[in-house]
Scaffold this motif. Structure first.
Motif, PDB file in Angstrom:
ATOM      1  N   LYS A 146     -11.841 -44.222  19.072  1.00 27.16           N
ATOM      2  CA  LYS A 146     -11.770 -44.014  17.623  1.00 27.16           C
ATOM      3  C   LYS A 146     -10.854 -42.833  17.341  1.00 27.16           C
ATOM      4  CE  LYS A 146     -16.514 -45.687  16.939  1.00 27.16           C
ATOM      5  NZ  LYS A 146     -17.855 -45.368  16.401  1.00 27.16           N
ATOM      6  N   SER A 164      -4.824 -49.276  14.252  1.00 26.28           N
ATOM      7  CA  SER A 164      -5.662 -50.451  14.014  1.00 26.28           C
ATOM      8  C   SER A 164      -5.135 -51.665  14.766  1.00 26.28           C
ATOM      9  CB  SER A 164      -5.706 -50.738  12.508  1.00 26.28           C
ATOM     10  OG  SER A 164      -6.300 -51.988  12.239  1.00 26.28           O
ATOM     11  N   ASP A 165      -3.800 -51.811  14.790  1.00 34.46           N
ATOM     12  CA  ASP A 165      -3.199 -52.928  15.530  1.00 34.46           C
ATOM     13  C   ASP A 165      -3.537 -52.873  17.012  1.00 34.46           C
ATOM     14  OD1 ASP A 165      -2.012 -53.948  13.239  1.00 34.46           O
ATOM     15  OD2 ASP A 165      -0.115 -52.902  13.559  1.00 34.46           O
ATOM     16  N   SER A 169     -10.654 -48.065  16.278  1.00 38.40           N
ATOM     17  CA  SER A 169     -11.251 -47.769  14.982  1.00 38.40           C
ATOM     18  C   SER A 169     -10.611 -46.507  14.422  1.00 38.40           C
ATOM     19  CB  SER A 169     -12.764 -47.574  15.118  1.00 38.40           C
ATOM     20  OG  SER A 169     -13.386 -48.764  15.554  1.00 38.40           O
ATOM     21  N   VAL A 170     -10.354 -46.503  13.118  1.00 39.59           N
ATOM     22  CA  VAL A 170      -9.626 -45.408  12.495  1.00 39.59           C
ATOM     23  C   VAL A 170     -10.381 -44.908  11.269  1.00 39.59           C
ATOM     24  CG1 VAL A 170      -7.424 -44.627  11.557  1.00 39.59           C
ATOM     25  CG2 VAL A 170      -7.461 -46.486  13.232  1.00 39.59           C
ATOM     26  N   ARG A 210      -8.197 -54.029   6.470  1.00 39.33           N
ATOM     27  CA  ARG A 210      -8.561 -53.842   7.874  1.00 39.33           C
ATOM     28  C   ARG A 210     -10.027 -53.420   8.006  1.00 39.33           C
ATOM     29  NH1 ARG A 210      -3.896 -53.270  11.202  1.00 39.33           N
ATOM     30  NH2 ARG A 210      -2.213 -54.298  10.055  1.00 39.33           N
ATOM     31  N   ASN A 212     -11.399 -52.296  10.658  1.00 42.34           N
ATOM     32  CA  ASN A 212     -11.565 -51.162  11.570  1.00 42.34           C
ATOM     33  C   ASN A 212     -10.913 -49.877  11.028  1.00 42.34           C
ATOM     34  OD1 ASN A 212      -8.962 -52.090  11.898  1.00 42.34           O
ATOM     35  ND2 ASN A 212      -8.948 -51.903  14.130  1.00 42.34           N
ATOM     36  N   ILE A 213     -10.615 -49.836   9.711  1.00 45.46           N
ATOM     37  CA  ILE A 213     -10.121 -48.614   9.079  1.00 45.46           C
ATOM     38  C   ILE A 213     -11.046 -48.225   7.940  1.00 45.46           C
ATOM     39  CG2 ILE A 213      -8.227 -47.501   7.841  1.00 45.46           C
ATOM     40  CD1 ILE A 213      -6.270 -49.333   9.159  1.00 45.46           C
TER      41      ILE A 213
END
Length: 579
Positions: A146, A164-165, A169-170, A210, A212-213
């Motif tokens: 992360k 993210s790509d 996780s961001v 996204r 995961n952002i």
């Protein structure tokens, strides 16, 4: 000094960088009979593949257990020679690097005899250190996949999407209530006439898609602990809510502020004298003929280098001596934008030097050919702006006309202001990042490690590091992403073992080491029936401030022990005799 060692010494000519000022062969001969040395050679380039292979052959054939290489800065080739040592079968921490270029040859270019004598002393010190070296093992730390991105401008948003790509996780923390940074309100931008607001909108739309952002606005870091691979961070969101995060790395993309001229600087404070950001604000939101305060604008004067490339004076005790890089591009592009407007508008650009490098040169050429007048003023004689009965008058000496003084009637004077560092003392105090002489965040090495910082796992992105164009900011952000991604994707990181160690027999907890440590790497623990200092290995940088401050002599640094340092001093003190 330890006996029974087999040490190899290899000295580099560095293609003349060293051998032009130091008698390299004399140095190799002088140290050949030092205790423990079994081979002493010189090479034109020790970093070359051929020289490395020869050193590996000597390591294996002579069963060396210590290595001294005297060459250029360790910043350039320390890791090169560490890898070579390992390939030859020596623990890489039993290799000692002697900087014979920056610390000797380049420092004494007018005294070859003295430089040679100093070179012998430095190599002897390296041999003394190597003779007391012991095998060390890198510290392996697991990493959390992360990343925290601090700043939601162009650099931060683009970096977050790239992370993210990668499947990481961001978390994005933006101090302002609205994401997008400085660019979010801009219209047409150089060099491709893209609208800044449109670029930011597209990035934010993608970020929101996204899973995961996570974007936090009105958010500020208030606590930080942990180490590379496992940082624990607390954000204050909305002025009250505390959010706890655990991340493996951080990207600092805090951006920049625009220079605010002082009252009276180039007429600032007079009606009709505005900065470039102020000019953008109303010009980008007008269609048709340009107006200011309801009146048509016929004559605009742009003054370049306001707040950049300043010289120290009584009026400017802390000058910004750097070039802000983007200003000339912004000014010349604004000239093209104004030429696209209807109406009879005259524009004059007063500059010291035009720095529209690369493809941006075409924008400058287009502005000139379409009617913008460029006038170059001397460094020592800046233009003056005065308010007269007829309005604003700008007086300038034009070097392109042999220094002739010209007066220009102006409806508007636009001060093309540069970038200044973003002020964020709370964040800087928490992260303990060094500042450059210009006030921006400082990288570890401008060429070799351009986005890394002294804090492992913390990377720089965009204009937080130095003035940059948008393209350069995004490029730096993606470089930081590659470093962070490479760090976290493999699941672990190896840290240097050259850190502090505590002699628990001598230690009587007094907390002096804790006070001296700038990284918070010292803790108090119970050891048997007493309290002693404990070094948090993943936090310690081996900086060594704790060692001299200890009243009980209970601390030492692996790889730079008191015994090694003393042996190096003794070796340097020996009389040097050259042929």
């Amino acid at each position: 000094m330890a006996t029974g060692r087999k040490i190899g010494v290899f000295i580099c000519h560095c293609g003349g960088n060293i051998s032009d000022y130091v008698d390299v062969k004399a140095v190799a001969a002088a140290v050949a009979n030092e205790p423990g040395v079994v081979v002493s050679k010189n090479h034109m380039f020790t970093c070359s593949d051929a020289a490395q292979q020869e050193m590996i052959d000597d390591i294996e054939g002579l069963e060396l257990d210590g290595l001294v290489i005297a060459s250029c800065s360790p910043k350039l080739h320390m890791f090169t020679f560490r890898d070579m040592a390992e390939r030859g079968g020596i623990n890489k921490y039993q290799y000692v690097h002697v900087n014979l270029r920056e610390q000797c040859s380049w420092a004494h270019t007018n005294d070859k005899v003295g430089a040679t004598e100093k070179g012998i002393a430095l190599v002897r010190a390296g041999i003394a250190k190597a003779s007391l070296s012991v095998p060390l093992t890198a510290l392996r730390v697991d990493t959390i996949p992360k990343v925290l991105v601090i700043g939601a401008g162009i650099s931060g948003l683009r970096g977050a999407l790239a992370l993210s790509d990668m499947g990481l996780s961001v978390f994005i923390a933006e101090k302002e209530k609205e994401a997008g940074g400085t660019v979010k309100n801009w219209g047409r931008m150089a060099p491709d006439d893209q609208h800044g607001s449109a670029i930011v909108k597209s990035l934010l739309d993608e970020v929101k898609m996204r899973e995961n952002i996570m974007l936090y606005t009105d958010a500020e870091m208030i606590e930080k602990s942990g180490y590379i691979g496992d940082f624990k961070v607390t954000l204050r969101v909305g002025g009250k809510e505390a959010v706890q995060l655990q991340v493996g790395a951080m990207l600092i993309a805090t951006g920049f502020d625009s220079y605010e001229p002082q009252e009276g600087e180039f007429g600032f404070g007079l009606d009709g004298v505005v900065t470039l950001p102020q000019f953008r604000d109303f010009a980008d939101h007008q269609e048709g003929e340009l107006t200011y305060n309801g009146k048509p604008v016929k004559n605009v004067v742009f003054v370049y280098c306001v707040g950049s490339r300043q010289k120290k004076s009584e009026a400017c005790p802390e000058p910004n001596q750097y070039c802000s890089r983007y200003c000339c591009n912004a000014g010349t592009h604004m000239a093209v934008c104004l030429e696209d407007r209807p109406g009879d508008l005259n524009q004059y650009h007063l500059y010291r030097d035009i720095r529209t490098y690369g493809h941006n040169e075409t924008i400058y050429e287009e502005a000139r050919t379409r009617g913008a007048v460029f006038m170059r003023y001397p460094d020592a004689e800046a233009p003056t702006v005065a308010n007269t009965a007829d309005g604003l008058v700008v007086t300038v000496k034009d070097k392109l006309m042999g220094g002739e003084e010209v007066e220009i009637q102006a409806d508007l004077v636009v001060l093309i202001t540069g970038m200044v560092p973003k002020k964020n003392p709370t964040l800087m105090n928490l992260l303990k990042l060094p500042i450059s002489k210009d006030g921006f965040l400082n990288e570890l090495h401008i060429k070799l490690r351009p986005v890394e910082t002294v804090i492992d796992g913390v990377f720089l992105a965009g204009a937080a590091q130095s003035p940059k164009t948008m393209a350069e900011s995004v490029g730096a952000s993606l470089a930081a992403v590659s470093k962070a991604g490479g760090l976290l994707m493999k699941g672990y990181v190896d840290l240097e073992p050259l850190i502090a160690r505590v002699d628990t027999d001598k230690c009587l907890w007094c907390d002096e080491c804790l006070k001296a440590c700038p990284y918070g790497a010292i803790e108090k623990i119970n050891f048997g029936e007493k309290e002693v200092a404990f070094v948090v290995k993943s936090l310690c940088k081996g900086e060594g401030a704790c060692v001299p401050i200890c009243p009980h002599d209970a601390l030492d640094i692996e790889g730079y022990t008191d015994q090694q340092i003393t042996a190096m001093i003794d070796a340097c003190s020996k009389e040097v005799v050259t042929a």
